[in-house]
Every structure is written in structure tokens, then in C-alpha cells.
Design a protein around this motif. Structure first.
Motif, PDB file in Angstrom:
ATOM      1  N   ALA A 295       0.832  -1.207   0.000  1.00  0.00           N
ATOM      2  CA  ALA A 295       0.000   0.000   0.000  1.00  0.00           C
ATOM      3  C   ALA A 295       0.864   1.254   0.000  1.00  0.00           C
ATOM      4  CB  ALA A 295      -0.921  -0.009   1.220  1.00  0.00           C
ATOM      5  N   ARG A 296       1.912   1.258   0.812  1.00  0.00           N
ATOM      6  CA  ARG A 296       2.839   2.402   0.844  1.00  0.00           C
ATOM      7  C   ARG A 296       3.490   2.603  -0.525  1.00  0.00           C
ATOM      8  NH1 ARG A 296       2.387   6.177   4.768  1.00  0.00           N
ATOM      9  NH2 ARG A 296       2.822   5.428   6.864  1.00  0.00           N
ATOM     10  N   TYR A 297       3.917   1.507  -1.128  1.00  0.00           N
ATOM     11  CA  TYR A 297       4.561   1.592  -2.444  1.00  0.00           C
ATOM     12  C   TYR A 297       3.603   2.158  -3.484  1.00  0.00           C
ATOM     13  CZ  TYR A 297       6.117   0.065  -7.035  1.00  0.00           C
ATOM     14  OH  TYR A 297       6.461   0.047  -8.367  1.00  0.00           O
ATOM     15  N   LEU A 298       2.369   1.653  -3.496  1.00  0.00           N
ATOM     16  CA  LEU A 298       1.398   2.114  -4.496  1.00  0.00           C
ATOM     17  C   LEU A 298       1.062   3.585  -4.311  1.00  0.00           C
ATOM     18  CD1 LEU A 298      -1.022  -0.950  -4.545  1.00  0.00           C
ATOM     19  CD2 LEU A 298       0.775  -0.405  -6.211  1.00  0.00           C
ATOM     20  N   ASP A 299       0.929   4.035  -3.061  1.00  0.00           N
ATOM     21  CA  ASP A 299       0.656   5.453  -2.801  1.00  0.00           C
ATOM     22  C   ASP A 299       1.794   6.325  -3.301  1.00  0.00           C
ATOM     23  OD1 ASP A 299      -1.843   5.116  -1.675  1.00  0.00           O
ATOM     24  OD2 ASP A 299      -1.146   5.227   0.396  1.00  0.00           O
ATOM     25  N   LYS A 300       3.020   5.889  -3.063  1.00  0.00           N
ATOM     26  CA  LYS A 300       4.186   6.686  -3.446  1.00  0.00           C
ATOM     27  C   LYS A 300       4.416   6.666  -4.955  1.00  0.00           C
ATOM     28  CE  LYS A 300       9.184   7.112  -2.645  1.00  0.00           C
ATOM     29  NZ  LYS A 300      10.358   6.553  -1.921  1.00  0.00           N
ATOM     30  N   THR A 301       4.244   5.499  -5.564  1.00  0.00           N
ATOM     31  CA  THR A 301       4.579   5.337  -6.983  1.00  0.00           C
ATOM     32  C   THR A 301       3.494   5.895  -7.891  1.00  0.00           C
ATOM     33  OG1 THR A 301       5.782   3.327  -6.362  1.00  0.00           O
ATOM     34  CG2 THR A 301       5.332   3.650  -8.707  1.00  0.00           C
ATOM     35  N   TYR A 302       2.244   5.862  -7.407  1.00  0.00           N
ATOM     36  CA  TYR A 302       1.127   6.340  -8.216  1.00  0.00           C
ATOM     37  C   TYR A 302       0.349   7.395  -7.429  1.00  0.00           C
ATOM     38  CZ  TYR A 302       2.533   2.271 -10.850  1.00  0.00           C
ATOM     39  OH  TYR A 302       3.275   1.372 -11.576  1.00  0.00           O
ATOM     40  N   PRO A 303       0.969   8.571  -7.260  1.00  0.00           N
ATOM     41  CA  PRO A 303       0.385   9.609  -6.397  1.00  0.00           C
ATOM     42  C   PRO A 303      -0.898  10.224  -6.932  1.00  0.00           C
ATOM     43  CG  PRO A 303       2.300  10.464  -7.587  1.00  0.00           C
ATOM     44  CD  PRO A 303       2.272   8.982  -7.842  1.00  0.00           C
ATOM     45  N   ASP A 304      -1.204   9.991  -8.209  1.00  0.00           N
ATOM     46  CA  ASP A 304      -2.433  10.549  -8.774  1.00  0.00           C
ATOM     47  C   ASP A 304      -3.645   9.649  -8.554  1.00  0.00           C
ATOM     48  OD1 ASP A 304      -1.033  12.752  -9.697  1.00  0.00           O
ATOM     49  OD2 ASP A 304      -0.588  11.835 -11.633  1.00  0.00           O
TER      50      ASP A 304
ATOM     51  N   PRO B 145      -6.163   7.478  -5.628  1.00  0.00           N
ATOM     52  CA  PRO B 145      -6.575   7.673  -4.228  1.00  0.00           C
ATOM     53  C   PRO B 145      -5.592   7.014  -3.261  1.00  0.00           C
ATOM     54  CG  PRO B 145      -8.440   6.985  -5.574  1.00  0.00           C
ATOM     55  CD  PRO B 145      -7.225   6.834  -6.438  1.00  0.00           C
ATOM     56  N   ARG B 146      -5.209   7.737  -2.234  1.00  0.00           N
ATOM     57  CA  ARG B 146      -4.274   7.190  -1.250  1.00  0.00           C
ATOM     58  C   ARG B 146      -5.021   6.303  -0.258  1.00  0.00           C
ATOM     59  NH1 ARG B 146       0.484  11.034   0.916  1.00  0.00           N
ATOM     60  NH2 ARG B 146       0.933   8.996   1.827  1.00  0.00           N
ATOM     61  N   VAL B 147      -4.420   5.176   0.072  1.00  0.00           N
ATOM     62  CA  VAL B 147      -5.024   4.309   1.087  1.00  0.00           C
ATOM     63  C   VAL B 147      -4.381   4.518   2.453  1.00  0.00           C
ATOM     64  CG1 VAL B 147      -5.882   2.565  -0.504  1.00  0.00           C
ATOM     65  CG2 VAL B 147      -3.559   2.380   0.380  1.00  0.00           C
ATOM     66  N   ILE B 148      -3.206   5.126   2.466  1.00  0.00           N
ATOM     67  CA  ILE B 148      -2.590   5.536   3.736  1.00  0.00           C
ATOM     68  C   ILE B 148      -2.291   7.028   3.613  1.00  0.00           C
ATOM     69  CG2 ILE B 148      -0.801   5.078   5.459  1.00  0.00           C
ATOM     70  CD1 ILE B 148      -0.340   2.365   4.190  1.00  0.00           C
ATOM     71  N   PRO B 149      -3.299   7.863   3.783  1.00  0.00           N
ATOM     72  CA  PRO B 149      -3.082   9.306   3.672  1.00  0.00           C
ATOM     73  C   PRO B 149      -2.017   9.791   4.649  1.00  0.00           C
ATOM     74  CG  PRO B 149      -5.428   8.809   3.697  1.00  0.00           C
ATOM     75  CD  PRO B 149      -4.718   7.544   4.041  1.00  0.00           C
ATOM     76  N   GLU B 150      -1.418  10.908   4.310  1.00  0.00           N
ATOM     77  CA  GLU B 150      -0.340  11.465   5.121  1.00  0.00           C
ATOM     78  C   GLU B 150      -0.767  11.616   6.575  1.00  0.00           C
ATOM     79  OE1 GLU B 150       2.757  15.276   4.974  1.00  0.00           O
ATOM     80  OE2 GLU B 150       1.105  15.097   3.541  1.00  0.00           O
ATOM     81  N   ASN B 151       0.123  11.213   7.462  1.00  0.00           N
ATOM     82  CA  ASN B 151      -0.052  11.349   8.916  1.00  0.00           C
ATOM     83  C   ASN B 151      -1.165  10.477   9.496  1.00  0.00           C
ATOM     84  OD1 ASN B 151       2.012  13.326   9.005  1.00  0.00           O
ATOM     85  ND2 ASN B 151       0.536  14.934   8.491  1.00  0.00           N
ATOM     86  N   THR B 152      -1.591   9.446   8.745  1.00  0.00           N
ATOM     87  CA  THR B 152      -2.601   8.534   9.292  1.00  0.00           C
ATOM     88  C   THR B 152      -2.051   7.134   9.559  1.00  0.00           C
ATOM     89  OG1 THR B 152      -3.391   7.677   7.153  1.00  0.00           O
ATOM     90  CG2 THR B 152      -4.385   9.743   7.971  1.00  0.00           C
ATOM     91  N   GLY B 153      -0.799   6.890   9.213  1.00  0.00           N
ATOM     92  CA  GLY B 153      -0.234   5.544   9.330  1.00  0.00           C
ATOM     93  C   GLY B 153      -0.316   4.989  10.744  1.00  0.00           C
ATOM     94  N   GLY B 154       0.076   5.787  11.729  1.00  0.00           N
ATOM     95  CA  GLY B 154       0.061   5.323  13.109  1.00  0.00           C
ATOM     96  C   GLY B 154      -1.338   5.003  13.596  1.00  0.00           C
ATOM     97  N   LEU B 155      -2.295   5.876  13.281  1.00  0.00           N
ATOM     98  CA  LEU B 155      -3.669   5.658  13.707  1.00  0.00           C
ATOM     99  C   LEU B 155      -4.272   4.427  13.017  1.00  0.00           C
ATOM    100  CD1 LEU B 155      -5.034   9.313  13.772  1.00  0.00           C
ATOM    101  CD2 LEU B 155      -4.525   7.847  15.737  1.00  0.00           C
ATOM    102  N   GLN B 156      -3.963   4.263  11.738  1.00  0.00           N
ATOM    103  CA  GLN B 156      -4.481   3.090  11.024  1.00  0.00           C
ATOM    104  C   GLN B 156      -3.892   1.803  11.595  1.00  0.00           C
ATOM    105  OE1 GLN B 156      -5.418   2.990   6.841  1.00  0.00           O
ATOM    106  NE2 GLN B 156      -4.592   5.057   6.568  1.00  0.00           N
ATOM    107  N   ALA B 157      -2.604   1.828  11.890  1.00  0.00           N
ATOM    108  CA  ALA B 157      -1.969   0.648  12.470  1.00  0.00           C
ATOM    109  C   ALA B 157      -2.575   0.315  13.830  1.00  0.00           C
ATOM    110  CB  ALA B 157      -0.461   0.867  12.596  1.00  0.00           C
TER     111      ALA B 157
END
Length: 253
Positions: A91-100, A102-114
Motif C-alpha cells: 500500500a505504501r509503495y502504491l501510494d508513493k509510486t502512483y500519487p495521482d 486515491p491514497r489508502v494511507i493518507p499522510e499522517n494517518t499511518g500510526g492511527l491506522q496501524a
């Protein structure tokens, strides 16, 4: 992107849902939600380690004896010639590689999602595992079925048939799962009706992980099973409505 991403997954025998594993559904949902073209290459359980070594995908965990454990999901992205293992890393790779997309781990939400996913695991997943593990085994092709049964029975110290036998023990597990999902529902209620997902209006990896666990029961037990009929009736039909948001992402290529 010139070629579709390759998703390595374990085939099941359900004619409608060949994909069944909650781990690989996380990546399957993420790819579909982001609108990224992908195709599936199916791999049986005994072949996963050899495949990962061939691809250069590192182990994701260690076995109880300390030896490396290789798992799926794994993806290969021909556009970048990159191999990625583990649904979170993917998921992190896809968000970074294809930024255009929809993000599945939006910025600053990683800790809360985990934190949410850990809490969900504690509340629900152990009971769900016990309820579906035998059906999951029976859903596999012969080589994978033998591998799955041998490794799980060694880990559990008992026959799969003895993990959730019909009767009082199974009823206790179903009740425990209800209480767990009821607790999860109370977390969603903190959104005060502002969207169906744990973060409100936007689907995230945490939602995908939740749906991936639930679709596991739907696929391997069947929609007419006692467990699935119970799940979709709980909390005023909340989980039935929740899973409908994921139906358009049930891509089985």
C-alpha cells in the motif's frame, strides 16, 4: 504504467470467488480502489517460498523455530521492475509510486491506522479465524490443503475439526465475535454518521483490512452459512451495508 501489476495469490475452489485469502484481499482491494490495472498469478501454498526467493521478495515473518516465513501478497510492478511483499508495504509503495490515485494511507494517518488494525485483530480476528479455519482448508486445492492442514495443526496442537466444533464451543466463538464487532461498531459511531468508514468519508487501508477479514468468512463459509448470516444481521445490518461499499472493488482478474 505500460503493463499491469502482477499480484501473486493463492487459489481457492469457490467458483465465484477464486480469491479467498484475507491477506491478499488487502492488496486486491487496494489495487482496484486505486484503479491500477493488475493481473493475478496463482500460486499454491507449497510453492510460495520458492516463488518469493525467485522474485527476490524477502520473508515477512519468522516461524516459531526461527526460520524465515515467506508469504503472499507479493506484487511485481513491471513499470518499475519492483517486487514488494506485505500488504502494508505494498500500500505504501502504491501510494508513493502512483500519487495521482486515491491514497489508502493518507499522510499522517499511518500510526492511527496501524493502531486501529491492531485493535480490530484483538477484538475480532482470533474468533473469526477459529470459526473459518476448517472451511478455509477445505476450500483449497489438494496440495495447498495438505500444506495448510499440516502447518496449522502443528501450530494449533489439534485437528482443525477440533478448533470450533459444532455446538456450545462454536456458539461461544460466534458470541465472542459478535461482541468484538459490536465494539468495532462503537468506534465507527464516533464519526457521528459522517461517512461509512473508520475515518469517515474516505476508504483507507484500515477499512480495506476490515473488509478483507469479513470477505474471508463470506467466501469460505458461504453467504448462507450461519456465521455470515449472523454477521450481516448484527448492528442493524451495518456490516452488510459496509461490505456493499467494497463490491465494486471485488476484482478477480
Amino acid at each position: 504504467m505500460t503493463e499491469p501489476i502482477v499480484l501473486y495469490d493463492i487459489p481457492g475452489k469457490n467458483p465465484q470467488y477464486k480469491a479467498w485469502s484475507p491477506s491478499t484481499w488487502k492488496t486486491r482491494f487496494a489495487l482496484a480502489y486505486k484503479g491500477l490495472p493488475f493481473k493475478t498469478e496463482w500460486v499454491e501454498y507449497p510453492d510460495i517460498e520458492g516463488l518469493c526467493k525467485k522474485l527476490g521478495a524477502p520473508p515477512t515473518q519468522k516461524k516459531r523455530d526461527g526460520s524465515p516465513l515467506y508469504t503472499v501478497p507479493v506484487i511485481y510492478d513491471p513499470s518499475t521492475q519492483t517486487v514488494v511483499e506485505d500488504s502494508w508495504k505494498i500500500a505504501r509503495y502504491l501510494d508513493k509510486t502512483y500519487p495521482d490515485t486515491p491514497r489508502v494511507i493518507p499522510e499522517n494517518t499511518g500510526g492511527l491506522q496501524a493502531a486501529y488494525m491492531s485493535a480490530f485483530e484483538n477484538a475480532v480476528s482470533g474468533h473469526l479465524y477459529d470459526l473459518v479455519v476448517l472451511a478455509a482448508c477445505n476450500n483449497l486445492n489438494p496440495r495447498s490443503e495438505e500444506f495448510f492442514r499440516t502447518t496449522r495443526e502443528k501450530s494449533e496442537g489439534k485437528k482443525l475439526e477440533d478448533i470450533a466444533p459444532p455446538g456450545e464451543e462454536r456458539e461461544k466463538l460466534l458470541r465472542a465475535m459478535y461482541l468484538g464487532l459490536n465494539r468495532v461498531a462503537s468506534w465507527f459511531d464516533k464519526n457521528e454518521g459522517n461517512g461509512p468508514f473508520i475515518t469517515g468519508t474516505s476508504m483507507t487501508h484500515a477499512d480495506i483490512a476490515t473488509a478483507s477479514r469479513l470477505i474471508w468468512a463470506k467466501v469460505v463459509l458461504g453467504e448462507e452459512s450461519e456465521v455470515w448470516r449472523a454477521v450481516v444481521s448484527w448492528n442493524g445490518g451495518r456490516w452488510d451495508q459496509y461490505m456493499k461499499h467494497f463490491e465494486k472493488y471485488e476484482v478477480l482478474t
